[in-house]
Every structure is written in C-alpha cells, then in structure tokens.
Scaffold this motif. Structure first.
Motif, PDB file in Angstrom:
ATOM      1  N   GLY C  24     -10.283   4.361 -11.571  1.00 33.02           N
ATOM      2  CA  GLY C  24      -8.853   4.625 -11.651  1.00 33.02           C
ATOM      3  C   GLY C  24      -8.238   4.751 -10.269  1.00 33.02           C
ATOM      4  O   GLY C  24      -7.157   4.212  -9.991  1.00 33.02           O
ATOM      5  N   VAL C  25      -8.932   5.440  -9.378  1.00 38.22           N
ATOM      6  CA  VAL C  25      -8.422   5.626  -8.017  1.00 38.22           C
ATOM      7  C   VAL C  25      -8.360   4.287  -7.298  1.00 38.22           C
ATOM      8  O   VAL C  25      -7.388   3.989  -6.586  1.00 38.22           O
ATOM      9  N   ALA C  26      -9.375   3.458  -7.522  1.00 40.73           N
ATOM     10  CA  ALA C  26      -9.385   2.135  -6.880  1.00 40.73           C
ATOM     11  C   ALA C  26      -8.163   1.337  -7.328  1.00 40.73           C
ATOM     12  O   ALA C  26      -7.511   0.663  -6.521  1.00 40.73           O
ATOM     13  N   LEU C  27      -7.844   1.425  -8.612  1.00 39.60           N
ATOM     14  CA  LEU C  27      -6.671   0.698  -9.111  1.00 39.60           C
ATOM     15  C   LEU C  27      -5.395   1.257  -8.494  1.00 39.60           C
ATOM     16  O   LEU C  27      -4.489   0.500  -8.120  1.00 39.60           O
ATOM     17  N   GLN C  28      -5.333   2.595  -8.380  1.00 38.97           N
ATOM     18  CA  GLN C  28      -4.170   3.204  -7.733  1.00 38.97           C
ATOM     19  C   GLN C  28      -4.024   2.670  -6.312  1.00 38.97           C
ATOM     20  O   GLN C  28      -2.930   2.322  -5.866  1.00 38.97           O
ATOM     21  N   PHE C  29      -5.153   2.575  -5.632  1.00 41.84           N
ATOM     22  CA  PHE C  29      -5.132   2.069  -4.266  1.00 41.84           C
ATOM     23  C   PHE C  29      -4.655   0.612  -4.250  1.00 41.84           C
ATOM     24  O   PHE C  29      -3.831   0.226  -3.429  1.00 41.84           O
ATOM     25  N   TYR C  30      -5.129  -0.159  -5.188  1.00 41.26           N
ATOM     26  CA  TYR C  30      -4.765  -1.567  -5.271  1.00 41.26           C
ATOM     27  C   TYR C  30      -3.252  -1.730  -5.448  1.00 41.26           C
ATOM     28  O   TYR C  30      -2.634  -2.598  -4.843  1.00 41.26           O
ATOM     29  N   PHE C  31      -2.663  -0.824  -6.243  1.00 40.51           N
ATOM     30  CA  PHE C  31      -1.231  -0.967  -6.510  1.00 40.51           C
ATOM     31  C   PHE C  31      -0.363  -0.274  -5.461  1.00 40.51           C
ATOM     32  O   PHE C  31       0.678  -0.781  -5.079  1.00 40.51           O
ATOM     33  N   PHE C  32      -0.768   0.934  -5.040  1.00 35.41           N
ATOM     34  CA  PHE C  32       0.139   1.750  -4.227  1.00 35.41           C
ATOM     35  C   PHE C  32      -0.281   1.847  -2.757  1.00 35.41           C
ATOM     36  O   PHE C  32       0.425   2.414  -1.947  1.00 35.41           O
ATOM     37  N   TRP C 134       8.187   8.067  -6.870  1.00 35.70           N
ATOM     38  CA  TRP C 134       6.996   7.234  -6.907  1.00 35.70           C
ATOM     39  C   TRP C 134       7.285   5.900  -6.241  1.00 35.70           C
ATOM     40  O   TRP C 134       8.433   5.502  -6.095  1.00 35.70           O
ATOM     41  N   THR C 135       6.224   5.239  -5.860  1.00 35.23           N
ATOM     42  CA  THR C 135       6.406   3.909  -5.312  1.00 35.23           C
ATOM     43  C   THR C 135       5.793   2.896  -6.257  1.00 35.23           C
ATOM     44  O   THR C 135       4.933   3.243  -7.057  1.00 35.23           O
ATOM     45  N   SER C 136       6.248   1.672  -6.167  1.00 36.90           N
ATOM     46  CA  SER C 136       5.612   0.656  -6.994  1.00 36.90           C
ATOM     47  C   SER C 136       5.064  -0.472  -6.136  1.00 36.90           C
ATOM     48  O   SER C 136       4.630  -1.491  -6.609  1.00 36.90           O
ATOM     49  N   SER C 137       5.121  -0.241  -4.809  1.00 37.53           N
ATOM     50  CA  SER C 137       4.639  -1.329  -3.955  1.00 37.53           C
ATOM     51  C   SER C 137       3.473  -0.844  -3.094  1.00 37.53           C
ATOM     52  O   SER C 137       3.302   0.343  -2.858  1.00 37.53           O
ATOM     53  N   PHE C 138       2.684  -1.773  -2.632  1.00 33.95           N
ATOM     54  CA  PHE C 138       1.506  -1.484  -1.833  1.00 33.95           C
ATOM     55  C   PHE C 138       1.920  -1.068  -0.423  1.00 33.95           C
ATOM     56  O   PHE C 138       2.671  -1.747   0.249  1.00 33.95           O
ATOM     57  N   LEU C 139       1.423   0.089   0.008  1.00 32.78           N
ATOM     58  CA  LEU C 139       1.722   0.552   1.369  1.00 32.78           C
ATOM     59  C   LEU C 139       0.541   0.218   2.257  1.00 32.78           C
ATOM     60  O   LEU C 139      -0.604   0.548   1.932  1.00 32.78           O
ATOM     61  N   SER C 140       0.836  -0.410   3.406  1.00 29.12           N
ATOM     62  CA  SER C 140      -0.265  -0.731   4.318  1.00 29.12           C
ATOM     63  C   SER C 140      -0.719   0.542   5.028  1.00 29.12           C
ATOM     64  O   SER C 140      -0.109   1.604   4.875  1.00 29.12           O
ATOM     65  N   PHE C 141      -1.797   0.414   5.778  1.00 23.34           N
ATOM     66  CA  PHE C 141      -2.383   1.537   6.488  1.00 23.34           C
ATOM     67  C   PHE C 141      -1.327   2.315   7.285  1.00 23.34           C
ATOM     68  O   PHE C 141      -1.177   3.525   7.147  1.00 23.34           O
ATOM     69  N   GLY C 144       1.698   3.806   5.173  1.00 21.39           N
ATOM     70  CA  GLY C 144       1.279   5.029   4.485  1.00 21.39           C
ATOM     71  C   GLY C 144       1.383   6.217   5.403  1.00 21.39           C
ATOM     72  O   GLY C 144       1.936   7.262   5.053  1.00 21.39           O
ATOM     73  N   LEU C 145       0.808   6.053   6.623  1.00 23.07           N
ATOM     74  CA  LEU C 145       0.850   7.138   7.601  1.00 23.07           C
ATOM     75  C   LEU C 145       2.278   7.564   7.863  1.00 23.07           C
ATOM     76  O   LEU C 145       2.618   8.747   7.874  1.00 23.07           O
ATOM     77  N   ASN C 146       3.143   6.552   8.083  1.00 20.97           N
ATOM     78  CA  ASN C 146       4.550   6.828   8.382  1.00 20.97           C
ATOM     79  C   ASN C 146       5.221   7.616   7.289  1.00 20.97           C
ATOM     80  O   ASN C 146       5.908   8.598   7.530  1.00 20.97           O
ATOM     81  N   VAL C 147       5.000   7.173   6.056  1.00 21.06           N
ATOM     82  CA  VAL C 147       5.678   7.784   4.920  1.00 21.06           C
ATOM     83  C   VAL C 147       5.251   9.231   4.742  1.00 21.06           C
ATOM     84  O   VAL C 147       6.065  10.118   4.507  1.00 21.06           O
ATOM     85  N   ILE C 148       3.960   9.446   4.872  1.00 21.25           N
ATOM     86  CA  ILE C 148       3.465  10.786   4.556  1.00 21.25           C
ATOM     87  C   ILE C 148       3.718  11.771   5.690  1.00 21.25           C
ATOM     88  O   ILE C 148       4.056  12.931   5.456  1.00 21.25           O
TER      89      ILE C 148
END
Lengths: 496, 192, 313, 180
Positions: C24-32, C134-141, C144-148
């Motif tokens: 499940g986490v892998a899928l979350q990673f794949y999507f978000f 929530w986001t629906s798009s893939f965040l790059s490395f 992700g850092l920027n957003v969080i």
C-alpha cells in the motif's frame, strides 16, 4: 473419536524422546525420606519412633482424615529421623517427614491379598484395602483413590487415563508395556468395586506398542482400549471425559456425579497390587528426562528415594542444571535435586540452563484464548491477576482454570500466564480464608457480648431480688422494732 | 415531528453530549466513575432526576413564573425544584437500595449542584420548547451523561491495573482519558 | 489448535504488520511521490525518539523499543496524514500519539485507545486545513522537501479527495459516478492485499476485518435505500477513504480492540456503521479514526459482556 | 413584590409537604452502613482502634466519629477497602494505633500458668479455656492474635507464636512470578 473433541489445546512434540522404553528397576535405596504431606490438605501423623526397626510395607504414618492415606515404609531398616524436609512444591516449603536408613535386607512384611478371585471380598472390603495400601491418584494430583471410588459407586463407565498428560513424561507408556496383565486385572477389580459395566482405557494414538499389548491381554469384552489424539491437555480428567463420552462435567461438580470414574493407569496397577497381592504402594515408575541427560529413562523406584540418586543413573552432564518436577507443562521448577520421590512424582526433567525469554507486554493478541481448552480469556485474567484485582479476575472465571499451561506455551510475549493465575487463585483463596476467619471471630465475639450481657442481666436480676428480699426483711424488722417499741411503750404506759 | 424528537435525542446523547462536548456535570463524571456498578446506579439516579427536573421546571415556568411575572426568580425556583427532586430521589434510593446509596455517597445529594441539571432546565426555557420536547431534552441529556459515565468507568477499571507513571496515577490519567473521549466524540460533529 | 511452538513473538508480530503495509505504501509513493517517504521517516524518528525520551525520564529499560510497536504507530499515522502536510504536523501528531496515547498509560499493552488514530484525530481537530489538503500528483524528491519543510503555497498542488468530491457533488445535487477506478482505489487494493498477507501469516483474525466490511456494506446499502440523496453506495465506500487500511491494519490493533471472538464481531461491525454515518452526515470527510476511537472506548464493556462460554459452566 | 413572596412561599411549602410526606413513606430503619463497614474489619477485636471491638469501631466510623485508618490488623489494604466503600480518599495507616504485625496466635506456657483466669476474661472471642486454679490453654484455631491477654497475665506466661507458612496457604511472590 475426535468428533467429541474439546476446543483448544496444543500439539507438542516430545522434545526429549527416550532411547529405551523398557523400565529400569532401581534397587532399594540406602536411605529413604517419606514426606507425610504430599498435597494440600491434612498430613499423616507418624506412627513410629526414631530408632524403631521397620520392614518394607509397614505402616509408618496414619491419619484420621479420610482424605489422607497412610504411608508405608518402602525399605527395611531403622527410623533415623522425624523432621521437616523440603517438598517439590512451588512454595519451596518443608513438610513433616520420616527418614529411614536401610539395613540392606529388603525384608517385607507378610502380604495378604484377596488373590485372583476378587469377588470373595465385598466391594467395601476392597475399598478399605485400597485405602490401607495408601493409594492416591498417581497422575500428579494425588487425590486419594478410595475416596474417588467410594464416590463413584454404580458409575456407568470407568475411564482409565493413560494419556500421560505431558509430552515429556512416558512413565505410563512404560507401565503399560511392562504390566499389561496386572493393569487389566486391576481394571476388573475396579469395575467390581464400583459395580460398573464398562471400562475404557484411553491411550494416546502414538503409543502403538502399548495399545497392541493391552489389546492382546484383554479377555473381558467390557474393557476396551481407545486411542486418543496426541493433543496436549487431553489428559485432564474433564476434557478426557468430554472427548470419550461427549459429557461436560459442570464446574464445581465431580465426574462421579455424572456416573463416570476416572483413574490414572498407574493407580490401577497399584490397586491390583493392593487388592490381589496385598502389597501397599511403595514404588512407582518415574520418567527421568531432559536435555542434560545422556541416558534418559523410565525407572521403577521405591517411594522416598532421593532425586539425585536416580538422576545420576541417567548420566547427567557436569554443568549446572534446571530441574522441573511433574512434567514439562504442569510441573514445578525446583532449585536443586535435594528432594525425595513422592507418590505423585511422575517425572523429573533435568535440563541444561537455558536463557529464559524475557516477558514483554501483553498485546491481547488472544492466541491464549484460542488454545485454552476451558475457553477462558487468559489475556483478561492476566491483566486482573497482575493488578491483584481478584474480584474482576473471578468475574472472568479464574477459578475454572486448570493450569494446563497451553496459554503460557503459545504466548508470543513469553508471559508465564499460569503462574499469574496460580498467584491470583492463591489470593482469592487467602481472601476467602480471611473472610471465614473473620466471620468466625465475629460470631464468637458477638456470642461473648451476648453471654456477658446475659450474665450481667442475671446478676442484676439476682441483685434486685436480693435487694428486694433484704428490703422486705428490713421492713419486717422495722415492723418488729416498731412492734417492740409499741409493746415497750405499752408496758411503760402501764407502769405509769 | 417524530424526526424532530429523534434529532433531539441524537443531539443530546451523542453530538452535544453534556459531559464530553459541553463539559457540564464533570464533578460526578469524575467522582462516581471508579466502578461500573456505581456508574450504572448514578446513571439511573441522574436520568430520573434530570427527566423529572426538566419536566417540573417546565411546568413551574409555564404555570407559576410566567403568569405571576416573576421570571426573574427563575434560577432560584429551578434550584429549589431540583433540590426537592433530588431529595425525593435520595429517599427512594435509600429505601430501595442501601448499597447503591452507599456507593453513590455524597454524589447523590450533589446531583442538586450538578450543573447539567440546572443547565438543561434553563436551556429548555430559553429554547422555548414544548413539554414533550423539554422532557426528551432532559432525558436525552441524562442518557448521554449515563452512557459516557458507564463507558468511562469501564475504562477506568481497566486503567487501574496499568503501570501509569506515578505523577499521573489516579485523577490525572482519568482526566486525560476523559479528554481523549472528548476527542473521539468530536467525530459526531455535523450529525445533527 | 496450534502445532508445535509458534515462531512468532511480539516484536515479530509487529514487524509482520509493517511488512503487510509495504504494498500500500509503495502505491502511495507511486501516486504521490516523495512526500510519503518523508512523512514516514519523520514519524519514525519522532516516534522512536519520543518513546526513548519518555522511558529515560521514567528510568525504565529502553529495550521495549525493540517490540516495534512505536515504529508501527508512527508508520500508521504517517500514511494516514496527507503527504504534503508540513513537517511539524507529523512531528506533533506522532509525539502526541506515543506520549499521550501510549506511554502515559504505561506503554504497550495498557493503552485503551489506538495511539495512531488518537494522534490523527488530534491533528484533524486542531489543524483541519493542513490535514485535509491532499495531492493527486507525484512529487519529486526536491518538490517533496520543499512542500514539507518550507511553507510555500501549496494550493496549486492540493486537491480534494474522492470522498470530499462525492460529498460536495451530492450536496450540490450534481451527478457523481461512484464507480471510477482512481488512485485511492488502487491504494485500497494494496492494503487489502497486505491484509490478506497478515491473515495468511496468522497475525490477525478474520472477525474484525470481515465484520467491519460487513458493517460498511450493510449500512451504506441501507442508506442507499432510505436516503439515496446522500448515499454513495457500498462499492464506493469499500474502496475509498481509509477503508482497507482501517480494516486490516488499524482496527486489528490487538491492544485497543476487543479481545473476545464475539466482541470482535460487534467491534468491527459497529465501527463499520459509524464510519458510514460519519462519512455521510458528519463534518469530517472520513470517519475511520473517530469510529475506531469511539469503539475503543467501549471495548472494556464489550469484552466483559461477550465472554465466551466457559467449559463446564 | 408581595405577590411574588406569597407565590414563592406557597410553592416552597408545597414542595416541603411532598418531601415530608415521602420521607415518612420511604423511611429506612437502622444503618446498613455499620454492617458493611464491620464486614471489612478483620474481626480481631483487638481494640487497637481505641474502641471496644470491631463493631463499636464500625459504628464510630459510620457516625463519622472515627477515622478509617485506625485498624492495624486490617493493614493498609483494609484502610483502602474502607475508603473505597465510603467513597473517600484513602489515608495512610495511623501508626499511633500500632503496626501491622504478621499473622500470629498466642500460646500459654502451661508450666508457669497459675490459673488466675484473667486472660479468659480478657479474651474477646472466648478462645481461652480453663477454670480457676487449673491449667489454662488457648484454642489456636479460634485465636485472632489480638494480644489482649498478654498484658493482663500476672506471670507473663503468654507468648506470641508466629503461624508457620503452610503449603495450603501459600501465595506466590509476585516478583517471582513476573519475568521482566
């Protein structure tokens, strides 16, 4: 068979298979110590004095209590001490005992039994013989056999329990191989004593040789051998009855009230000895087993022999050991080998010291509930026993626990659940005892108050009566005095 | 119509629970929740008092206070009424269950000062509800109170066996638990 | 009946649950994208640190950290919160969950409430805005850092979840197609698969997940019949929101769930019903966390009144 | 104003009447509390609480005259149980009334006893048997260990006997059970 199976239980392979299944007979020991209290309840009182000579089979201790059987000497020799000796019990306490030094002769008293034709004796006489032979349940509980038989008069079925009830104990297996004739005859005696029509010998299905031997020996069509699944805790009386007869014995009542008598197979052999030959219970078969032994084996030993002597015969390693008495599941750990064999000592397990798994928190995974043959909730009982909440623990039926140890065995957190339950049960018992004592003292106190009050009232009454009498007397005297005075006055008046 | 009454019950029992959402009646909530049996007894007593008090205060308001134009005495009148109802309940409990009286202890007479009781009576008046509605309101509030009281007491019975850090033993951990129950009850927001 | 000595021990049990989460986490990673990983890492560090500090203050052995329960709580919380939530959200939530949810009661085994869900509910109540973006798009490395870690405007990234969309659509009377395979459905399937793994490994029993799913189906079907304006139907509810994560990983937390076989059925079923009620009529988009907490509160009573029949009684 | 006072007085009077009537109707006799308190007390009848026995002490607690922490034989557990029953905060056991001693009984040295019967009178539970000028003995199973007979003995022939731990009464030690 398994259609009546009870729920729960665990399948445990014997971790210490024996190399040889024959019974090794151990000669009488140099010294024997007889513990006069082998289970909870009354203890027998010595009937011999220090220095007295005794023969094998001589009664050395008796009790008036029907729940306490006499003790016999298992060697011939001289009484050397009457003192307190440690017993293999979780309390580690000492109990009264008699020590006898052997004279090396093995001199028996003269034995007088009923012979093979048992029906010459009445059932009552047989029961008396069983009592006088000092026979108790030899599976581990040690309940006096004669009490059980007396309570099961007219029982429809007799179940002979040969299921060992413990994976590492094999003394019953050895017994069945060695004494099939005696066992069958013993069952017939038991059937006669109870006036029962049917007997079932319950043997675990992997004891193939024993089953074959017994079947070859049985001539009586009313006795049959049933192979039961090798699931642990099958040997518990009520569970075995459920398995064989599909009867549930209600909590708080005995099997006999449902017309069933359950006896251990070693007890049956002892009954044969006592009734047919007239030999009291002076020896038993003990399994000596464990990872620290080179040559684990079954030994036929005299009661009162010391643990260490017998363990030595199995060639233990030189390292320090962990010793457990009475089975790997339901037994107790003891600190050393300075104990003597009791009538209920079925096995001694001598292990190399293992690192004990540390207990971690209970996560209520309920694996324990899945294996509990009684369908208790060990996870809840644990929580309440741990916090001394006896009231709550009792509301989760703590008293119904048979301490089989299935829960401790499967617990992923390695919690010694049964030990917690033993603790909780002991607490409940203590509370009950204290309540009883308090009720008794209260009654006596109130009676004394009442008595004092009565005495006081009586005394008051007496005093009042005395006072009244005195008053009356005084009044009378006054009256008399007045009369005298009057008379005097009259006399004086006359004189004038 | 029926819908409205159901709504009143759902609202008072769950959504606007007097203890966990409005924080009224916390004193008996903390005081009488050590044992489930006591909590159940307290629940019954409070339900009885609350329902009776909200009904009688409605009657008193409508037939005594309003006609004689002495609404400014409302609070006093209600307190007197509640005290009488509680006194009556105490007598009944004394007679029927001495054990319950014992375990409720001081908290039975203290229902008088349970702010939930006065709160319900006053809220009823300000909301101008009918006799049935005020009765239901009081009843619902009491059921909500009893409901969380019993749940809380069962939790506390369990926590008693836990290895709680010493400074948090007893009342502190109970208060924390009550707070967590509040968090859980926030989930009902929006239902009614 | 159990054959031989079971190999599982408590810390292994927890580890198995973590393994079950992987798909499940892998899928979350794949999507978000990387946000998911950052949240999990942050939560793990905070959770374990909080536990160690607390144990040190209590002068207790920190060995219990090895039981993996703090790690599991942290991961469950991290994957429940939005992957674009600022860093302090997850830090605050995890420390609250570990300290208030577990350690104050004496650690593992004593907590009456599910710590992860407690942390989640606490965050949702306190920071509703951050917790529902929530986001629906893939965040790059880097994204992700920027957003969080920096408070850049993330409105561009965020979007409503399907649960929220459905609620709005029904409120506005718009047509809403409940059967549509999107990211959440995939993630739910991932957790369903993980749940089957746990069941196969005998880590969880069937009662709670099945009765929970049954509760969801029954209640949502019932609402379809009586109040079709607001209802979204069983199929939608089964594969949206935290249904599968809840069914197999959150409800089945043995410590805070009911422990009797019958009690577990009641526990799961009631949670299922509550979840649907809260999703349909409540103010919060998903109801799993609140429903679990509400039933956790009732567990001591459920356990007591659902004791199995004792042999011989 | 007058009107308000009148209305309110009538209102209060009515409520008072209802209460008074129900007070009569639901009258309870006796105090069940004393029984409950007494059932918690250990019934040693030792009088260390300064009352003549357990029941008088129970009565005193029920009336609120005595504190709950005056019973050493009941120990801290007893105080806690009383606190729970009465729904008050528990207190530490008051040391002034003595310490909690281990369970014991007394025994009379029959060689020294002169048969004065003073101990018989002192015993609150009639656990001492004997008569004037003959040997006196204690029934161990009835003795509560109150020690009231010890100070009255003129020849100091009464001794404390600690009860031997027995297999039947064994309670495992919790520290031995836990394996953390």
């Amino acid at each position: 068979m398994s259609k009546h199976d009870f729920r729960g239980g665990v399948l445990i392979e014997n971790p210490y298979p024996l190399n040889q299944l024959s019974v090794v007979e151990v000669p009488p020991p140099k010294k024997a110590i007889y513990l006069l209290k082998q289970r909870e309840g009354a203890s027998a009182k010595p009937k011999v004095k220090v220095g007295q000579k005794v023969k094998v089979g001589q009664v050395i201790a008796v009790s008036n209590n029907d729940y306490c059987v006499p003790m016999h000497s298992s060697i011939s020799g001289v009484v050397s001490a009457i003192d307190d000796q440690p017993i293999a019990h979780s309390s580690g306490l000492k109990v009264p005992s008699i020590s006898i030094e052997s004279d090396g002769k093995d001199d028996w008293i003269s034995l007088k039994g009923c012979g093979e034709e048992v029906d010459k004796c009445t059932p009552d006489e047989i029961i008396e013989k069983i009592r006088n032979a000092g026979i108790v349940g030899m599976g581990g509980a040690g309940f006096p056999a004669h009490v059980k038989i007396k309570g099961a008069q007219g029982a429809k079925t007799i179940i002979i329990n040969a299921t060992e009830c413990d994976p590492a104990t094999l003394c019953d297996d050895a017994l069945m191989r060695k004494y099939p004739e005696e066992i069958i005859k013993g069952i017939e005696v038991l059937m006669y004593a109870c006036q029962s029509q049917k007997a079932i010998i319950a043997v675990e299905e992997d004891k193939v040789d024993a089953i074959i031997k017994l079947n070859q020996t049985i001539k009586n069509k009313n006795i049959c051998v049933e192979a039961v699944p090798i699931k642990y805790s099958t040997g518990a009386e009520k569970l075995l009855i459920k398995l064989l007869l599909d009867k549930v014995i209600p909590t708080g009542s005995f099997a006999s009230s449902s017309g069933v008598l359950c006896q251990n197979i070693a007890t049956v052999k002892a009954i044969y000895d006592a009734v047919v030959i007239g030999k009291p219970l002076v020896s038993r078969i003990v399994t000596v087993n464990g990872s620290a032994l080179k040559n684990p084996s079954n030994y036929e030993v005299r009661i009162g022999s010391s643990f260490s002597d017998i363990v030595k015969k199995s060639k233990p390693s030189a390292n320090p050991h962990e010793i457990r008495v009475g089975g790997m599941m339901m037994g107790v750990d003891v600190p050393d080998k300075n104990y003597s064999i009791c009538k209920i000592t079925s096995s001694i397990i001598v292990d190399e010291i293992k690192i004990k798994q540390k207990e971690s928190a209970c996560i209520r995974c309920s694996k324990c509930n899945e294996v509990c043959p009684i369908n208790l909730l060990p996870q809840q009982l644990f929580w309440f026993c741990k916090s001394d909440n006896t009231k709550k623990a009792s509301s989760y039926d703590l008293q119904d626990c048979i301490e089989c140890g299935c829960c401790s065995y499967v617990c992923p957190s390695h919690i010694p659940l049964v030990e917690y339950f033993q603790y909780g049960k002991a607490l409940v018992k203590k509370e009950l005892r204290e309540q009883e004592l308090a009720a008794k003292s209260r009654e006596r106190y109130e009676f004394k108050e009442f008595r004092l009050d009565r005495i006081k009232q009586e005394r008051d009454k007496m005093m009042a009566e005395k006072k009244a009498a005195l008053k009356a007397k005084m009044a009378k005297e006054k009256d008399n005095k007045a009369k005298i005075a009057e008379a005097l006055k009259r006399v004086n008046d006359k004189k004038k | 119509m029926l819908n409205e009454y159901v709504l009143i019950l759902v609202s008072t029992i769950l959504v606007n629970n007097f203890v966990l959402v409005k924080f009224l009646g916390l004193c008996p909530f903390m005081g009488v929740s050590k044992k489930v049996d006591t909590a159940i007894g307290m629940g019954f007593a409070t339900t009885f008092v609350l329902t009776l008090a909200s009904l009688s205060s409605y009657v008193i308001n409508k037939y005594i206070l309003v006609p004689f134009e002495i609404e400014y005495l409302r609070t006093i009148a209600f307190i007197v009424t509640i005290a009488a109802v509680v006194g009556f309940t105490e007598l009944v409990v004394n007679k029927t269950s001495p054990v319950l009286r014992q375990s409720l202890g001081i908290f039975l007479p203290l229902i008088t000062t349970n702010c939930a009781v006065l709160g319900v009576a006053l809220l009823n008046v300000t909301e101008n509800s009918s006799l049935l509605a005020s009765g239901l309101y009081g009843f619902g509030a009491a059921i909500g109170f009893s409901f969380v009281l019993v749940l809380f007491s069962a939790l506390r019975e369990k926590i008693e066996g836990a290895d709680v850090p010493l400074p948090f033993k007893g009342a502190p951990i109970a208060l924390i638990t009550a707070g967590m129950m509040s968090i859980a009850f926030m989930g009902f927001i929006g239902l009614a | 009946m159990i054959t031989g000595k079971p190999i599982l021990n408590t810390s292994n049990l927890m580890l198995q649950v973590i393994y079950g989460l992987i798909l499940g986490v892998a899928l979350q990673f794949y999507f978000f994208g990387w946000g998911v990983i950052y949240q999990i890492t942050l939560a793990l560090i905070t959770g374990i640190a909080a536990e160690i500090i607390f144990l040190k203050i209590r002068k207790k052995s920190i060995d219990v950290i090895k039981d993996n329960s703090a790690a599991l709580t942290a991961i469950l919380l991290a994957i429940s919160i939005p992957s674009i939530a600022p860093w302090w959200i997850v830090v605050l939530g995890t420390s609250f969950a570990i300290i208030f949810g577990k350690q104050l009661y004496g650690g593992l085994g004593s907590n009456p409430l599910n710590p992860a869900m407690l942390g989640y509910a606490f965050l949702l109540i306190s920071f509703p805005l951050e917790m529902t973006r929530w986001t629906s798009s893939f965040l790059s490395f880097g994204e992700g850092l920027n957003v969080i870690f920096s408070s850049i405007n993330i409105d561009a990234l965020s979007s409503a979840t399907r649960l929220e969309e459905a609620k709005f659509a029904l409120m506005e009377g718009e047509v809403f197609n409940p059967i549509q395979i999107d990211q959440t459905v995939w993630i739910n399937l991932g957790f369903l698969f993980g749940g089957v793994y746990l069941f196969y490994k005998k880590v969880i029993t069937w009662q709670i997940p099945l009765s929970f799913l049954a509760g969801i189906i029954v209640m949502s079907a019932l609402l379809m019949l009586v109040d079709s304006d607001h209802a979204m139907g069983p199929v939608f509810h089964l594969f949206h929101g935290a249904t599968m994560l809840g069914a197999f990983f959150i409800l089945t937390d043995p410590v805070s769930s009911s422990t009797t076989p019958r009690g577990r059925l009641i526990f799961g079923f009631l949670i299922g019903i509550l979840v649907i009620i809260i999703r349909t009529y409540g103010s919060y988009p998903d109801g799993v966390a609140f429903a679990v907490l509400l039933l956790n509160i009732a567990v001591p009573l459920i356990d007591y009144y659902s004791k199995p029949k004792v042999f011989g009684r | 104003m007058i009107e308000a006072i009148i209305v309110f007085s009538i209102f209060a009077l009515l409520l008072g009447l209802v209460l008074g009537f129900s007070a009569k109707k639901f009258k309870v006799k006796g105090n069940p509390l004393v029984e409950q308190i007494n059932s918690i007390l250990p019934q040693t009848q030792c009088g260390q609480c300064t009352y003549a026995g357990c029941k008088p002490y129970a009565e005193a607690i029920a009336k609120g005259e005595a504190k709950i922490n005056q019973c050493p034989p009941g120990g801290q557990e007893g105080v806690d149980a009383l606190a729970e029953l009465l729904n008050v905060d528990t207190l530490p056991l008051n040391e002034e009334h003595g310490e909690t001693k281990p369970k014991h009984v007394v025994e009379i040295d029959e060689e020294l006893c002169i048969g004065c019967t003073l101990c018989i009178q002192a015993c609150p539970v009639d656990a001492i048997l004997g008569a004037s000028k003959v040997m006196t003995t204690v029934i161990a199973s009835e003795c509560t260990g109150c020690d009231l007979c010890i100070p009255v003995c003129p020849v100091d022939c009464i001794y404390l006997i600690d009860l031997k731990p027995s297999m039947d009464e064994y309670v495992p030690n919790m520290e031995k059970v836990t394996n953390v």
